[in-house]
Enzyme design. Sequence first.
Site, PDB file in Angstrom:
ATOM      1  N   GLU A 174      11.226  36.104  13.748  1.00 16.38           N
ATOM      2  CA  GLU A 174      11.440  37.261  14.029  1.00 16.38           C
ATOM      3  C   GLU A 174      10.094  38.242  13.929  1.00 16.38           C
ATOM      4  O   GLU A 174      10.097  39.171  14.958  1.00 16.38           O
ATOM      5  CB  GLU A 174      12.763  37.999  13.145  1.00 16.38           C
ATOM      6  CG  GLU A 174      13.337  39.126  13.160  1.00 16.38           C
ATOM      7  CD  GLU A 174      14.259  39.627  12.251  1.00 16.38           C
ATOM      8  OE1 GLU A 174      14.727  38.797  11.336  1.00 16.38           O
ATOM      9  OE2 GLU A 174      14.960  40.828  12.640  1.00 16.38           O
ATOM     10  N   GLY A 203      18.537  46.456   9.465  1.00 15.30           N
ATOM     11  CA  GLY A 203      19.577  46.806   8.549  1.00 15.30           C
ATOM     12  C   GLY A 203      19.712  45.964   7.458  1.00 15.30           C
ATOM     13  O   GLY A 203      19.811  46.400   6.287  1.00 15.30           O
ATOM     14  N   ALA A 204      19.480  44.715   7.473  1.00 12.41           N
ATOM     15  CA  ALA A 204      19.512  43.633   6.448  1.00 12.41           C
ATOM     16  C   ALA A 204      18.323  43.025   6.183  1.00 12.41           C
ATOM     17  O   ALA A 204      17.958  42.603   4.995  1.00 12.41           O
ATOM     18  CB  ALA A 204      20.418  42.699   6.685  1.00 12.41           C
ATOM     19  N   SER A 205      17.350  43.164   6.927  1.00 12.32           N
ATOM     20  CA  SER A 205      15.957  42.410   6.508  1.00 12.32           C
ATOM     21  C   SER A 205      14.845  43.306   7.244  1.00 12.32           C
ATOM     22  O   SER A 205      14.926  44.069   8.159  1.00 12.32           O
ATOM     23  CB  SER A 205      15.877  41.075   7.049  1.00 12.32           C
ATOM     24  OG  SER A 205      15.359  41.070   8.435  1.00 12.32           O
ATOM     25  N   GLN A 207      10.496  43.317   8.265  1.00 21.33           N
ATOM     26  CA  GLN A 207       9.384  42.467   8.807  1.00 21.33           C
ATOM     27  C   GLN A 207       7.916  42.904   8.683  1.00 21.33           C
ATOM     28  O   GLN A 207       8.023  44.128   9.130  1.00 21.33           O
ATOM     29  CB  GLN A 207       9.587  41.705  10.044  1.00 21.33           C
ATOM     30  CG  GLN A 207      10.606  40.413  10.055  1.00 21.33           C
ATOM     31  CD  GLN A 207      12.110  40.948  10.075  1.00 21.33           C
ATOM     32  OE1 GLN A 207      12.928  40.698   9.150  1.00 21.33           O
ATOM     33  NE2 GLN A 207      12.482  42.105  10.974  1.00 21.33           N
TER      34      GLN A 207
HETATM   35  N1  GTP Z   1      19.494  56.848  12.725  1.00 24.89           N
HETATM   36  C1  GTP Z   1      19.690  56.005  13.408  1.00 24.89           C
HETATM   37  N2  GTP Z   1      20.132  54.883  12.858  1.00 24.89           N
HETATM   38  C2  GTP Z   1      20.156  53.842  13.647  1.00 24.89           C
HETATM   39  C3  GTP Z   1      20.472  53.935  14.960  1.00 24.89           C
HETATM   40  N3  GTP Z   1      20.467  52.847  15.738  1.00 24.89           N
HETATM   41  C4  GTP Z   1      20.818  51.846  14.379  1.00 24.89           C
HETATM   42  N4  GTP Z   1      20.270  52.593  13.297  1.00 24.89           N
HETATM   43  C5  GTP Z   1      20.258  52.084  11.915  1.00 24.89           C
HETATM   44  O1  GTP Z   1      19.064  51.391  11.633  1.00 24.89           O
HETATM   45  C6  GTP Z   1      19.321  50.336  11.039  1.00 24.89           C
HETATM   46  C7  GTP Z   1      18.325  49.406  11.617  1.00 24.89           C
HETATM   47  O2  GTP Z   1      19.109  49.084  13.002  1.00 24.89           O
HETATM   48  P1  GTP Z   1      18.431  47.810  13.588  1.00 24.89           P
HETATM   49  O3  GTP Z   1      17.273  47.697  13.843  1.00 24.89           O
HETATM   50  O4  GTP Z   1      19.354  47.831  14.976  1.00 24.89           O
HETATM   51  O5  GTP Z   1      19.145  46.752  12.735  1.00 24.89           O
HETATM   52  P2  GTP Z   1      19.728  45.480  12.825  1.00 24.89           P
HETATM   53  O6  GTP Z   1      18.914  44.702  14.091  1.00 24.89           O
HETATM   54  O7  GTP Z   1      21.206  45.358  13.188  1.00 24.89           O
HETATM   55  O8  GTP Z   1      19.534  44.660  11.612  1.00 24.89           O
HETATM   56  P3  GTP Z   1      18.591  43.057  11.268  1.00 24.89           P
HETATM   57  O9  GTP Z   1      19.408  41.879  11.588  1.00 24.89           O
HETATM   58  O10 GTP Z   1      18.516  43.301   9.846  1.00 24.89           O
HETATM   59  O11 GTP Z   1      17.308  43.284  12.108  1.00 24.89           O
HETATM   60  C8  GTP Z   1      20.631  49.947  10.562  1.00 24.89           C
HETATM   61  O12 GTP Z   1      20.889  50.563   9.274  1.00 24.89           O
HETATM   62  C9  GTP Z   1      21.083  50.935  11.722  1.00 24.89           C
HETATM   63  O13 GTP Z   1      22.436  51.171  11.438  1.00 24.89           O
HETATM   64  C10 GTP Z   1      20.200  55.209  15.650  1.00 24.89           C
HETATM   65  O14 GTP Z   1      20.072  55.307  16.817  1.00 24.89           O
HETATM   66  N5  GTP Z   1      19.914  56.098  14.634  1.00 24.89           N
HETATM   67 CA    CA Z   2      16.742  43.835  14.062  1.00 28.57          CA
END
Ligand code: GTP
Ligand code: CA
Length: 497
Positions: A174, A203-205, A207
Amino acid sequence: MSAQRDMKEKNPWHTPVTIIFSVIGVIAIVALVTVAVLQNRPLPQKYKYGIVLDAGSSHTALYIYEWPAEKDNNTGRVEQTLSCKVDGPGISSYASAPWKAGKSLTKCLEQARQKVPVKRHSETPLYLGATAGMRLLNLEDSSASTKVFQAVEEALQKFPFSFQGARILSGQEEGAFGWVTVNYLDDRLEQNLQTRGALDLGGASTQISFVSDNFDGSDSPDNAVAFRLYGNDYNLYTHSFLCYGKDQALRKTLAQQTKSGPGTILDPCFHPGYTETKNYSVLYDSPCVSDRKPQGAPATFNHTGKGNFSRCQEVVKRIFNFTECKYSQCSFNEVFQPRLQGPFGAFSAYYFVMNFLNLTDTSIPLEVVTERLSRYCATPWNQVKEQHPGVKLKYLAEYCFSGTYIVTLLTKGYNFTSENYPNIKFIKKIKGSDAGWTLGYMLNLTNMIPAEAPDSPPLPYAGYVSIVTVIALLLFVLFIFSLRPLWPRCSKHPQII
Ligand SMILES: Nc1nc2c(ncn2[C@@H]2O[C@H](COP(=O)(O)OP(=O)(O)OP(=O)(O)O)[C@@H](O)[C@H]2O)c(=O)[nH]1
Ligand SMILES: [Ca+2]
């Protein structure tokens, strides 16, 4: 008059043979240049396509990439042509009803079916990569994770694309593919320029990946990924911190404050005036915090905001372990990290949060960033809601925590300082493609980045056409001169015969 007529009659240019030769010569040269230009003209573009589903912990997104069908190997040529956000939560949230995970994807896949030309459907590779949400589910309940994958695969196989499998990416993959994406889109790989490190906050990890001169992998082989791209070797440092994505970090921070299972927590990371009743079982329903669940706690607690940045930072700092390090240097939690080097691109939640807080400009000094965050965190919840009527309340409530977490992770966790903080660029897209691991993953699986630099033609197209034209003109001039014996003998005073 008669003398002039005589000259005209004797002018050898006007003999049929020279006229025919000249016409043939001109036609031949025009034909030569035309054929050369047409033969080498770039053909009307035909595209190939690839589809990647990013099954993240918080949500799934589908990306379609396209590239000219003839030239798979050139850098910067693969572009994102569509992104589709899947409705609902990430696939790991469907552990109790796996079929819903498959069903949730169909809307975006329908869009992909429309977007990719029908004749390309069967040759278009389709990948699904899952990240930290599925890593956690797999740790917690591996049979539930298998069932989710079965449901997802079944759904994907119903589409006419060439399905290449659904799997969990390792943290190293990743991180490393995020780094490939950023540097590929920036054209830094083929041109052998200094690379940009990649910072991804999910959201959970989370990098961190970068190339550092004092890292060759020997200190910490688990953090090393070696690439040979376009004839250049890269020893990449990468680390993925599971449970340090922003949602899990928030759980950890709340868990710090609910160790004794109180009925109310006064949280400095939420705005004053914010108050919600939350379930202990929901808070602790994650392997990142489940072992810390307080014994004998009530079912719910009252989550009340106090809005204090520096106290929030104190609580956030407690989710990191800075005391132990068996290497020459560490980031946190006993993880080796070499000296930070070069520019960095910070994307996903780094961008969402800093963009909302108007802090993407890293020429703003770190001290000013903290001042602004302090002011923002201290803003009453009602006022925040009034100022941002269109923003989802769940996101809105968490920006104070998220901003504090980002600053703390960068400065205390990864050791960015006031000097090198401006090296970070908060980015969402590069040249129209989203920053994230998906493009790098596809480029790798389709072998689209060659290990060796591709041979390029000795001349660019424009240079080639110019040279052919100049040579043709020279030939024409030579041809005209070769007809010199036939030229009329002109003198200043033509003799009258
Ligand atoms: N403020 C805001 N937060 C967002 C948005 N889209 C996603 N998030 C939040 O940002 C964080 C990271 O989002 P992502 O990068 O999509 O995370 P992910 O791919 O689901 O998570 P991983 O599996 O850990 O990579 C999460 O807490 C989402 O709820 C957005 O448009 N605005
Ligand atoms: Ca991600």
